[in-house]
Design a protein around this motif. Structure first.
Motif, PDB file in Angstrom:
ATOM      1  N   MET A   1       2.526  13.946  -9.693  1.00 53.96           N
ATOM      2  CA  MET A   1       3.609  14.924  -9.666  1.00 53.96           C
ATOM      3  C   MET A   1       4.266  15.020 -11.108  1.00 53.96           C
ATOM      4  O   MET A   1       4.544  16.190 -11.560  1.00 53.96           O
ATOM      5  N   SER A   2       4.577  14.127 -11.615  1.00 47.99           N
ATOM      6  CA  SER A   2       5.075  13.752 -13.005  1.00 47.99           C
ATOM      7  C   SER A   2       4.066  14.448 -13.930  1.00 47.99           C
ATOM      8  O   SER A   2       4.629  15.343 -14.645  1.00 47.99           O
TER       9      SER A   2
ATOM     10  N   ALA B   1       3.563   5.204  -5.801  1.00 47.07           N
ATOM     11  CA  ALA B   1       3.254   5.244  -7.344  1.00 47.07           C
ATOM     12  C   ALA B   1       2.508   6.240  -7.985  1.00 47.07           C
ATOM     13  O   ALA B   1       2.484   7.023  -8.862  1.00 47.07           O
ATOM     14  N   LEU B   2       1.210   6.408  -7.214  1.00 49.83           N
ATOM     15  CA  LEU B   2       0.062   7.249  -7.678  1.00 49.83           C
ATOM     16  C   LEU B   2       0.480   8.537  -7.313  1.00 49.83           C
ATOM     17  O   LEU B   2       0.249   9.604  -8.458  1.00 49.83           O
TER      18      LEU B   2
ATOM     19  N   TRP C   1       0.784  -1.296  -0.110  1.00 48.47           N
ATOM     20  CA  TRP C   1      -0.025  -0.185   0.118  1.00 48.47           C
ATOM     21  C   TRP C   1       0.922   1.274  -0.002  1.00 48.47           C
ATOM     22  O   TRP C   1       0.653   2.309  -0.602  1.00 48.47           O
ATOM     23  N   ILE C   2       2.109   1.105   0.712  1.00 57.61           N
ATOM     24  CA  ILE C   2       2.896   2.375   0.781  1.00 57.61           C
ATOM     25  C   ILE C   2       3.551   2.499  -0.734  1.00 57.61           C
ATOM     26  O   ILE C   2       3.436   3.671  -1.290  1.00 57.61           O
ATOM     27  N   ILE C   3       3.748   1.432  -1.477  1.00 53.81           N
ATOM     28  CA  ILE C   3       4.414   1.669  -2.612  1.00 53.81           C
ATOM     29  C   ILE C   3       3.464   2.038  -3.633  1.00 53.81           C
ATOM     30  O   ILE C   3       3.533   2.919  -4.642  1.00 53.81           O
TER      31      ILE C   3
END
Length: 137
Positions: A79-80, A73-74, A67-69
């Motif tokens: 941000m990207s 990623a989201l 869940w942290i990863i």
């Protein structure tokens, strides 16, 4: 279209993830028949737990790290997109400013516009992230 294969929906991936244990047990344990007696003896003496008393099994779980990863990623994806779209709009605005300064005041009636000169408006930062912008009225 032709040749396009749709990716499975996320519910399909969750289903496949949950089926790893039974699938691994079915595929690999067939070849472990010679070890069944040994595993059975180890389970009956208490040296192995019953769920460990087999040749091979994959037990899949989603723990906190997943869940942290996923959250990271989201956030990285957001941000990207934010930075890329804002830079693209900034460069486009600078280019339009420079072109305005270089244009001569030509009469619009004297110039012809072909269909090749007409381009669709791109989706800009101000379109995608309108909710983050503040009006300067």
């Amino acid at each position: 279209g032709k040749g396009v294969i749709d990716a499975p929906h996320h519910s399909t991936w969750i289903f496949l993830f949950r089926q790893l244990g039974p699938l691994s047990e079915f595929m690999i344990n067939e070849y472990c028949g010679a070890l069944e007696a040994t595993f059975s003896d180890l389970v009956s003496t208490g040296l192995l737990k019953e769920e460990d008393g087999q040749c091979f099994r994959v037990q899949s779980t989603m723990q906190a790290g997943f869940w942290i990863i996923l959250t990271g990623a989201l956030l990285l994806n957001f941000m990207s997109a934010f930075v890329t779209k804002s830079l693209t709009q900034f460069l486009r605005d600078k280019k339009e400013e420079a072109e305005k300064g270089n244009r001569s005041n030509v009469d619009a009636a004297g110039s012809e516009t072909s269909i090749d000169d007409i381009h669709p408006a791109p989706v800009l930062f101000s379109d995608s992230f309108r909710w983050m912008l503040k009006s300067q009225q």
